[in-house]
Structures are given as C-alpha cells and as structure tokens.
Design a protein around this motif. Structure first.
Motif, mmCIF file in Angstrom:
data_model
loop_
_atom_site.group_PDB
_atom_site.id
_atom_site.type_symbol
_atom_site.label_atom_id
_atom_site.label_comp_id
_atom_site.label_asym_id
_atom_site.label_seq_id
_atom_site.Cartn_x
_atom_site.Cartn_y
_atom_site.Cartn_z
ATOM 1 N N SER A 17 -3.744 -18.382 -7.140
ATOM 2 C CA SER A 17 -3.437 -17.422 -6.077
ATOM 3 C C SER A 17 -4.138 -16.104 -6.359
ATOM 4 N N ARG A 49 -7.938 -18.948 0.516
ATOM 5 C CA ARG A 49 -7.246 -18.981 1.800
ATOM 6 C C ARG A 49 -7.192 -17.567 2.371
ATOM 7 N N PRO A 50 -7.293 -17.423 3.687
ATOM 8 C CA PRO A 50 -7.305 -16.087 4.296
ATOM 9 C C PRO A 50 -6.147 -15.196 3.844
ATOM 10 N N GLU A 51 -4.946 -15.752 3.728
ATOM 11 C CA GLU A 51 -3.795 -14.925 3.347
ATOM 12 C C GLU A 51 -3.890 -14.451 1.898
ATOM 13 N N GLU A 52 -4.538 -15.226 1.039
ATOM 14 C CA GLU A 52 -4.735 -14.810 -0.344
ATOM 15 C C GLU A 52 -5.852 -13.764 -0.439
ATOM 16 N N GLU A 54 -6.712 -11.637 1.774
ATOM 17 C CA GLU A 54 -6.220 -10.363 2.318
ATOM 18 C C GLU A 54 -5.602 -9.513 1.208
ATOM 19 N N LYS A 55 -4.916 -10.154 0.267
ATOM 20 C CA LYS A 55 -4.289 -9.446 -0.854
ATOM 21 C C LYS A 55 -5.328 -8.837 -1.802
ATOM 22 N N TYR A 69 -14.157 -17.497 3.235
ATOM 23 C CA TYR A 69 -12.958 -18.311 3.470
ATOM 24 C C TYR A 69 -13.350 -19.774 3.343
ATOM 25 N N ASN A 72 -9.172 -24.311 0.217
ATOM 26 C CA ASN A 72 -7.803 -24.468 0.694
ATOM 27 C C ASN A 72 -6.778 -24.534 -0.428
#
Length: 81
Positions: A17, A49-52, A54-55, A69, A72
């Motif tokens: 992550s 992954r896009p949400e990771e 972003e962090k 991106y 997965n």
C-alpha cells in the motif's frame, strides 16, 4: 532490487500500500535526501491503484515523478539513475 542497463541504474521496490511505501521512505529519509542531491536522477515512477496513488501525491511532490495507474495488487516504485 537494483539492476543496471548500460549507463542507467534501476531501483525497483514493491509495497502492499501507499502506507508501506511512506513508512519505508521515513526509514531511509536521510539517505534519500543525500541521493536526491546527486545529479542524474532521471525519473521516479510510482504504479498503483488510484486510491493509493492519491495518498502519495503530496509526500512525493518534491521528486521528479510520473504517476502511472498500472497495478491492481500493490504499489510499485521505480527510480532510474
């Protein structure tokens, strides 16, 4: 993992992550700052992954990077010197 292709050195790392990558960067922060002073860092790529990803945008903003991106399952970091 380090590999060499002609005059370039690649460092590839994978984390579960964004938090794992950030924890690693905290551990090697002083060393990373020294490396960033050296001329020759071509690029840093982060795949995830896009949400990771972003962090990671704000914490990695000071690096020459291209965010892709592509994966997965994990966050992968590639540095090219």
């Amino acid at each position: 993992m380090f590999s060499i292709n002609e005059d370039q050195v690649f460092c590839r790392e994978a984390y579960e992550s964004a938090d794992g990558l950030l924890a690693h960067l905290d551990n090697v922060g002083a060393l990373l700052e020294e490396v960033l002073k050296m001329p020759g860092l071509t690029r840093v790529k982060v795949h995830g992954r896009p949400e990771e990803l972003e962090k990671l945008k704000a914490p990695l903003a000071h690096l020459k990077s291209s965010v892709v991106y592509a994966r997965n399952d994990a966050v992968a970091l590639t540095s090219v010197f």
